[in-house]
Design a protein around this motif. Sequence first.
Motif, short mmCIF file in Angstrom:
data_model
loop_
_atom_site.label_atom_id
_atom_site.label_comp_id
_atom_site.label_asym_id
_atom_site.label_seq_id
_atom_site.Cartn_x
_atom_site.Cartn_y
_atom_site.Cartn_z
N UNK A 121 -22.00 -8.45 -11.81
CA UNK A 121 -21.49 -8.32 -10.44
C UNK A 121 -20.46 -7.21 -10.36
N UNK A 122 -20.50 -6.47 -9.27
CA UNK A 122 -19.50 -5.43 -9.00
C UNK A 122 -18.86 -5.73 -7.65
N UNK A 123 -17.53 -5.85 -7.64
CA UNK A 123 -16.78 -6.14 -6.43
C UNK A 123 -15.71 -5.05 -6.27
N UNK A 124 -15.71 -4.40 -5.12
CA UNK A 124 -14.70 -3.39 -4.83
C UNK A 124 -13.77 -3.93 -3.75
N UNK A 125 -12.47 -3.78 -3.99
CA UNK A 125 -11.51 -4.30 -3.01
C UNK A 125 -10.25 -3.46 -3.02
N UNK A 126 -9.48 -3.63 -1.96
CA UNK A 126 -8.21 -2.92 -1.81
C UNK A 126 -7.08 -3.94 -1.91
N UNK A 127 -6.10 -3.65 -2.75
CA UNK A 127 -4.99 -4.57 -2.95
C UNK A 127 -3.91 -4.36 -1.89
N UNK A 128 -3.06 -5.36 -1.66
CA UNK A 128 -1.96 -5.20 -0.70
C UNK A 128 -0.96 -4.15 -1.18
N UNK A 129 -0.15 -3.70 -0.27
CA UNK A 129 0.89 -2.73 -0.61
C UNK A 129 1.79 -3.30 -1.69
N UNK A 130 2.11 -2.47 -2.68
CA UNK A 130 2.97 -2.92 -3.77
C UNK A 130 2.22 -3.37 -4.99
N UNK A 131 0.90 -3.56 -4.89
CA UNK A 131 0.08 -3.97 -6.03
C UNK A 131 -0.96 -2.88 -6.29
N UNK A 132 -0.95 -2.29 -7.48
CA UNK A 132 -1.88 -1.23 -7.82
C UNK A 132 -2.81 -1.70 -8.92
N UNK A 133 -3.87 -0.93 -9.11
CA UNK A 133 -4.88 -1.29 -10.10
C UNK A 133 -4.29 -1.37 -11.50
N UNK A 134 -3.36 -0.48 -11.81
CA UNK A 134 -2.77 -0.46 -13.14
C UNK A 134 -2.07 -1.78 -13.47
N UNK A 135 -1.45 -2.38 -12.48
CA UNK A 135 -0.76 -3.65 -12.71
C UNK A 135 -1.76 -4.75 -13.06
N UNK A 136 -2.93 -4.73 -12.43
CA UNK A 136 -3.96 -5.72 -12.76
C UNK A 136 -4.50 -5.47 -14.16
N UNK A 137 -4.69 -4.18 -14.51
CA UNK A 137 -5.15 -3.87 -15.86
C UNK A 137 -4.17 -4.37 -16.91
N UNK A 138 -2.88 -4.20 -16.63
CA UNK A 138 -1.87 -4.63 -17.60
C UNK A 138 -1.87 -6.14 -17.80
N UNK A 139 -2.35 -6.87 -16.82
CA UNK A 139 -2.44 -8.33 -16.93
C UNK A 139 -3.90 -8.78 -16.96
N UNK A 140 -4.72 -7.99 -17.64
CA UNK A 140 -6.16 -8.27 -17.65
C UNK A 140 -6.46 -9.64 -18.26
N UNK A 141 -5.77 -9.99 -19.33
CA UNK A 141 -6.04 -11.29 -19.96
C UNK A 141 -5.65 -12.44 -19.05
#
Length: 738
Positions: free
Chosen positions: A287-307
């Motif tokens: 599955x591939x899901x594309x979404x936009x995060x709210x202001x203040x949350x970037x993709x890098x922050x999600x990557x850093x908390x991938x686990x």
Amino acid sequence: MTTSIERDEIEAGIVDHAPRFDDEKRDQLAEDARDAVHATPAGVADQFTGSVSLDKTPEDGGAVVEYLDEEPVDEDERAAWGLRPIIPESLTDPGVWRQRRAVLANRAAFHTVRSPVYLWRAVSLVGIGARVGVRDAWSYLFATEFGEIADKVRRVKADPHHIADLRADRRKEARERRREAVTVYAMTGFTTYTAALLALGQTWGMILAAPALIPVFGVLYFLGRREMIRRSPDLPFAVLDNAAEMATDGPVTDERITRALRDIKLMSAEQEIKPSGLATRDELGNTTVEFKTPAGLVCKAIKNKAEQFAGALGLPVERLDIEQGETPNDVILWVAATVPFSGEAPISPLVTAKQWDIWNGVPFGGNRKGVRKVLQVLWSSLLFGGAQGYGKTSAMRLPAAAGALDPHCRMLLADFKGGADWEELEEIAHRVIIGADPASVEEFIELIDELIEEMDDRFAKIRRMPKAQRPDMRLTPEMAETHDMPVLMLLIDEIQEAFGVVLARKDGLKEFAALVEKLARLIRRGRACGLIIIAAAQRPSARSVPTDFRDVILKRYSVHTVDDTSSDMILGDGQAKRGHTAAGLGQIGVGILAEESGSEKIMTDWISPQHFTDICARGRALRIAAGTLTGYAASGLLSVVGILAEIRAAFDRAGVDELGSADIARLLHDQDPAADWGQREGESDRAWSSRVGARLGREIEEALDGSGRTLDRVKVTTLAGTEGRGFRREDLNLVLGA
């Protein structure tokens, strides 16, 4: 000459072709130019056709061709101009529909499992509704609110006359309410409905009459739900649970992602993601899901908390791949249907391929997303490394098998491990070096010198070719065939053993540096003239396999290593810091592939030793048929002349796999009647058969004298369909080495 023009005008180039055109050619070009531009204003073509013009009165008679740097417009694209899509993409994309079906199926299964819970909730609501309905009806019909007022008046010790007045008002209000039209109609309807229900029950039975109770349950359910909302107005109430919020498995949806991000404190309870496009699912269930995060949350922050993010989704982190979209707030989340590389490695297509073209690359394996990986090894060599027992040799078999199945690829083998891993390759290899003894290493150095000489000769040939045949000074399939320059594939297993032998010599450091420089030179320049080097080392340290050698190899593959340092020695410095490390992989057949374009985890295709034996046997047969079996492998072939050639021709003419001695004699007589293979006048069948059988045995023994091989007569099926003594084509090919 190229010019830059402002105001978005098209860049034009002018090329002088005068020296190449004769008068006839210039006249033809002028005519073509006029035909191309005659319909355009002022003789200038539009930007799609370009313009061609000739100087009509050049002093030197030269011609000038002018062209525009504009790519031709695709006719399908031109036809689509001005048209708007009628059907939305969401209705035509099969990936979107696969995701929708998966979500619906998951929700259906979720609600089916929880249906007993839903039934209990509904029954409870109906019970609450019945109680509330009776209470409210009683309160209205008997004006119970007046009784509550009377109780309050009594508590403050008011005059008894007030209490009596309130009771009188209550009785009066109650009588008026019971006489209202709405009350009468309601009671009449309820009585009629109850009587009809009893009549249906008496006539058809209560089970068949049960559907008539649905309106009653509907009203009671509504009353009960309203009461629950009245009791807790701030809490949402629903009989059905939210499958997206409660499910810990099944398809990943926007709601599930939002809940996971809230759980790991990357989003507040009020924030939520915004889908970008539609979630899609491929044929493998990924599955591939594309979404936009709210202001203040970037993709890098999600990557850093991938686990933590994977844990909140209820998935192992290996099933997730998080990438940034166009902006830091755009996230592309890929979710695997299963844990990547959890199944068995796929069988390589080379196992069943009858023949392969090394120019088409090497089918290598698949990445974690199931995308097939084909390595183009002609323009970059390969280095394999990693711990023993984790599939390094199996992975190295893949390019070796591709080269083996190409009859025009010349194989060279240097196995310094000295084991049996490459024994089958000796049947097709032009050069073979086995073992790490001083003599073998010296032979390897001589081979490198020969390859350098061959490389220089090839470049000299290429330079002498017309420019039209060598557009970028690289070997092409046409050049290789026309000028006898086959692709050369050199396999070097455990190269550090050879380096160790060189270093142990008296002038080892000097000879070692010279050998490394020669190898690096071969790798840097040889790839353009068809030389491929496939090398393997367990742990190529700076001393055992120097960086000058490793750094010129553009493609590297590492299986499991003990630490990041060992991984970087194979894949390149800094790979572990960028997240690409083979340390602790611990899975046979899975490794990290580092290329010029990036690095990724790969599960290589599987070629078993038995498969590799069959592949090499096919490769030998292909080379014999194509006349390209040379060097070491060809040394085992017998010269097919005399009686052996005649017997082979007899088999080819008969088109069978078994022939009796008499069958061969008849076929030999047909081929050459003067050779006295036929039956003589007055000679009996028995005597003739005995004579030609003895002659065949004698001539075969003479042909094989000194070769150490024999071709004995065995029991076969003759052309007449009977059993007799003769020969098999298989035995003949085995004796000939073919």
